[in-house]
Motif scaffolding. Structure first.
Motif, PDB file in Angstrom:
ATOM      1  N   VAL A  18       8.192  62.836  58.886  1.00 44.89           N
ATOM      2  CA  VAL A  18       7.165  62.141  59.678  1.00 44.89           C
ATOM      3  C   VAL A  18       7.440  60.642  59.725  1.00 44.89           C
ATOM      4  O   VAL A  18       7.400  60.017  60.803  1.00 44.89           O
ATOM      5  N   LEU A  19       7.727  60.040  58.566  1.00 43.50           N
ATOM      6  CA  LEU A  19       8.011  58.606  58.528  1.00 43.50           C
ATOM      7  C   LEU A  19       9.254  58.267  59.334  1.00 43.50           C
ATOM      8  O   LEU A  19       9.310  57.247  60.035  1.00 43.50           O
ATOM      9  N   THR A  20      10.274  59.126  59.248  1.00 38.63           N
ATOM     10  CA  THR A  20      11.518  58.875  59.973  1.00 38.63           C
ATOM     11  C   THR A  20      11.289  58.888  61.474  1.00 38.63           C
ATOM     12  O   THR A  20      11.779  58.010  62.205  1.00 38.63           O
ATOM     13  N   VAL A  21      10.529  59.876  61.962  1.00 40.23           N
ATOM     14  CA  VAL A  21      10.217  59.929  63.392  1.00 40.23           C
ATOM     15  C   VAL A  21       9.477  58.671  63.823  1.00 40.23           C
ATOM     16  O   VAL A  21       9.752  58.094  64.889  1.00 40.23           O
ATOM     17  N   CYS A  22       8.546  58.210  62.993  1.00 36.33           N
ATOM     18  CA  CYS A  22       7.757  57.018  63.334  1.00 36.33           C
ATOM     19  C   CYS A  22       8.626  55.776  63.443  1.00 36.33           C
ATOM     20  O   CYS A  22       8.530  55.016  64.416  1.00 36.33           O
ATOM     21  N   PHE A  23       9.504  55.550  62.457  1.00 39.24           N
ATOM     22  CA  PHE A  23      10.255  54.296  62.530  1.00 39.24           C
ATOM     23  C   PHE A  23      11.385  54.370  63.547  1.00 39.24           C
ATOM     24  O   PHE A  23      11.765  53.352  64.122  1.00 39.24           O
ATOM     25  N   ILE A  24      11.902  55.567  63.844  1.00 43.42           N
ATOM     26  CA  ILE A  24      12.896  55.675  64.921  1.00 43.42           C
ATOM     27  C   ILE A  24      12.229  55.382  66.260  1.00 43.42           C
ATOM     28  O   ILE A  24      12.774  54.661  67.105  1.00 43.42           O
ATOM     29  N   ALA A  25      11.031  55.942  66.455  1.00 47.43           N
ATOM     30  CA  ALA A  25      10.301  55.696  67.704  1.00 47.43           C
ATOM     31  C   ALA A  25      10.027  54.217  67.895  1.00 47.43           C
ATOM     32  O   ALA A  25      10.181  53.673  68.996  1.00 47.43           O
ATOM     33  N   SER A  26       9.644  53.525  66.831  1.00 42.79           N
ATOM     34  CA  SER A  26       9.353  52.100  66.946  1.00 42.79           C
ATOM     35  C   SER A  26      10.635  51.293  67.172  1.00 42.79           C
ATOM     36  O   SER A  26      10.622  50.293  67.883  1.00 42.79           O
TER      37      SER A  26
END
Length: 585
Positions: free
Chosen positions: A269-277
């Motif tokens: 979940v955290l990885t998806v969030c920071f990649i998206a940002s």
């Protein structure tokens, strides 16, 4: 440690940091303004190592766990002394530059003003000093040293243990780590803004190995080591943040035991969030989130200070400073020569792990603080980088360390079984508004990581694409996913055998192994920077001025028996030199 999104690079794009500047070797970064070109040697070699580690961890978890522990033990026994000496050496080197004749040299062309106002610069430096690290260790480190002090020092949970706990925490979070960052940031800023080179780590080494080697195989090896260290440093922060979020969810009653599956899901979940940002291009939005996080962190600290043991915390501030100063020599010299296996294990869990973690973050944090410090002098840079985050750490550890130690002394048992990620929430349980503050801690950790890891992905892209300030989206996504994969493997090998409480071990093992090669790079970086500074035009002008003045005084004394004055006249053209000369009258 988390840092905010790098600031806008519009000024850098203009190339004005080198135009018309005699100190520049080429127009500032103009070769990096076109379409990003991937350096397949740097990218491919690092990616291959990363895939090998991930696949090994996936198919042979126990094997990788055993190998990493064996490698760590060997490295601690044979190279731990090097980390200890290097970290203290960086402190001495940074202070030397600040107080030496090189302190007046600007990180830009002569007369260039700082790009950011001092208040803004300090604010950004403050944000760089906050993050997952302080959120995770703000409670657990002082509390851990209070209950279990360094081997051979003071009795556990004694009055003397309070002093040692605070001194050791400050030792790990003030001058030493920020001197490591300062050396890297200073070298990058000087090389880029003063000399006009690329923002690659290899560009710093041009005065030491020459342009051809810096752009050839040796330079590529340096950038590979920087990329490798950044990858494992980012993964370590993701792993630590994941542990704390899972502990918070358990404390809130949302989950049971933090199994490997739960940890991997949180990482995903955290990885998806920071990649998206990182790929969204909404830098202002991320900076806005970072600023909000700074405010929330300050509110949390004020809340704990007010409702916690306020007087004890205030008393702890001078005690911590005094203990840090008095025990500095002893703490700097701990290297495992005495204390046996117990000391080796303690160093692996604390001091040497920290030095490896800080070194693994230097390419990223170094680039960040270099970017915001353009136009500052070396003296201003070192002063700001060392002092501002150190003061933040002092206040933070006094508040959260003081609250945890006071609660432990009161018999609340917040130390528990020694699980670091749960101790922050254990302390909050004995303060008002427990659920709200616990959720706030989880939010802070998540946003701190997201707002910093997206920038770390961009930095890894920059290292992969020949210093491009806007790397391709696919490269950023790749390194973001790689960070998540390595973090998952770190935690999985740490929990090999089903012991989730040992999850931090895997992070420590691979972080140390990944940072060791770059520690050597940093030592050589100091040599390259010093060589650059010795040939800086300002240094040469000062040396020439002193030489001319000395000669004029000698001649005046000999010919006029000391009764003379100095004036300047146009130099006589002898076909070899130009300018002005000083003569006696």
């Amino acid at each position: 440690m988390s840092t905010p999104e790098p600031v806008s690079t519009e000024t850098e794009r203009s190339g004005d940091s080198a135009k018309g500047n005699h100190t520049s070797e080429l127009p500032a970064n103009t070769e990096f303004l076109g379409k990003p070109r991937t350096d397949w040697v740097v990218f491919g070699f690092t990616a291959a190592i990363m895939f090998a580690v991930v696949i090994w961890g996936a198919v042979g978890t126990d094997s990788l766990s055993t190998a990493s522990k064996a490698a760590l033990n060997w490295l601690l026994t044979n190279t731990g002394w090097g980390f200890v000496l290097a970290a203290t050496g960086f402190v001495i080197f940074a202070l030397f530059l600040a107080f030496s004749k090189y302190g007046r040299i600007p990180l830009g062309k002569d007369g260039e003003k700082p790009e950011f106002r001092t208040v803004s610069w300090i604010a950004m430096m403050f944000s760089a000093g906050m993050g997952i690290g302080l959120m995770f260790f703000g409670v657990s480190e002082p509390l851990g040293h209070f209950v279990s002090p360094p081997p051979g020092t003071v009795p556990p949970e004694s009055e003397a243990a309070i002093e040692t706990a605070m001194a050791t925490s400050l030792f790990h979070w003030t001058l030493h780590p920020w001197a490591i960052y300062a050396v890297a940031g200073l070298a990058i800023a000087y090389s880029s803004f003063r000399r006009g080179r690329s923002q690659l780590i290899s560009g710093v080494f041009r005065p030491l190995i020459g342009k051809r080697n810096a752009e050839g195989p040796i330079g590529k090896l340096i950038d590979i080591l920087a990329l490798f260290a950044t990858l494992f440093g980012s993964a370590a922060s993701l792993g630590i943040g994941t542990l704390q979020i899972s502990a918070g969810m358990k404390a809130a009653g949302w989950i049971g035991e933090a199994s490997s599956t739960v940890l991997v899901v949180i990482i995903a979940v955290l990885t998806v969030c920071f990649i998206a940002s990182a790929v969204s291009g909404v830098a202002k939005g991320i900076q806005w989130l970072s600023n909000i996080n700074m405010v929330l962190a300050a509110l949390l600290a004020i809340f704990v200070f007010v409702v916690g043991p306020t007087v004890f915390i205030l008393d702890l501030l001078p005690t911590a400073i005094g203990s840090y100063i008095s025990e500095f020599g002893e703490m700097s010299s701990r290297a495992g020569a005495t204390g046996g296996e117990e000391m080796q294990n303690w160093l692996a869990s604390w001091t040497i792990f920290y030095w490896a973690w800080w070194i693994s973050w230097t390419p990223f944090v170094g680039m960040f603080i270099a970017r915001i410090s353009r136009g500052r002098t070396i003296r201003q840079f070192v002063g700001g980088v060392l002092l501002v985050p150190s003061v933040v750490s002092l206040v933070w550890f006094a508040i959260f360390g003081g609250a945890s130690i006071d609660s432990q002394k009161a018999g609340n048992g917040v130390y528990g079984d020694g699980t670091a990620e749960a101790q922050t929430f254990a302390v909050l349980e004995h303060l008002p508004l427990t659920l709200i503050t616990s959720v706030l801690v989880m939010i802070l950790v998540a946003i701190f990581f997201v707002s910093g890891a997206d920038a770390a992905s961009v930095v890894m892209g920059t290292l992969s694409q020949r210093g491009s300030i806007e790397p391709s989206r696919w490269v950023v996504i790749f390194w973001g996913a790689a960070t998540g994969a390595v973090a998952a493997i770190m935690l999985v090998i740490g929990t090999a055998g089903g012991d989730a409480e040992k999850a931090l071990d895997g992070i420590q093992n691979l972080t140390f192994i990944g940072a060791l090669p770059f520690a050597v790079v940093m030592v050589l970086m100091c040599v390259a920077l010093l060589k650059d500074l010795r040939s800086d035009p300002m240094t040469l002008r000062d040396a020439k001025g002193a030489e001319v003045l000395e000669q004029a005084v000698i001649i005046g004394t000999e010919e006029h028996e000391g009764e003379f004055q100095l004036v300047t006249t146009p130099v006589e053209d002898d076909g070899a030199t130009g300018g002005t000369k000083a003569e006696e009258k």
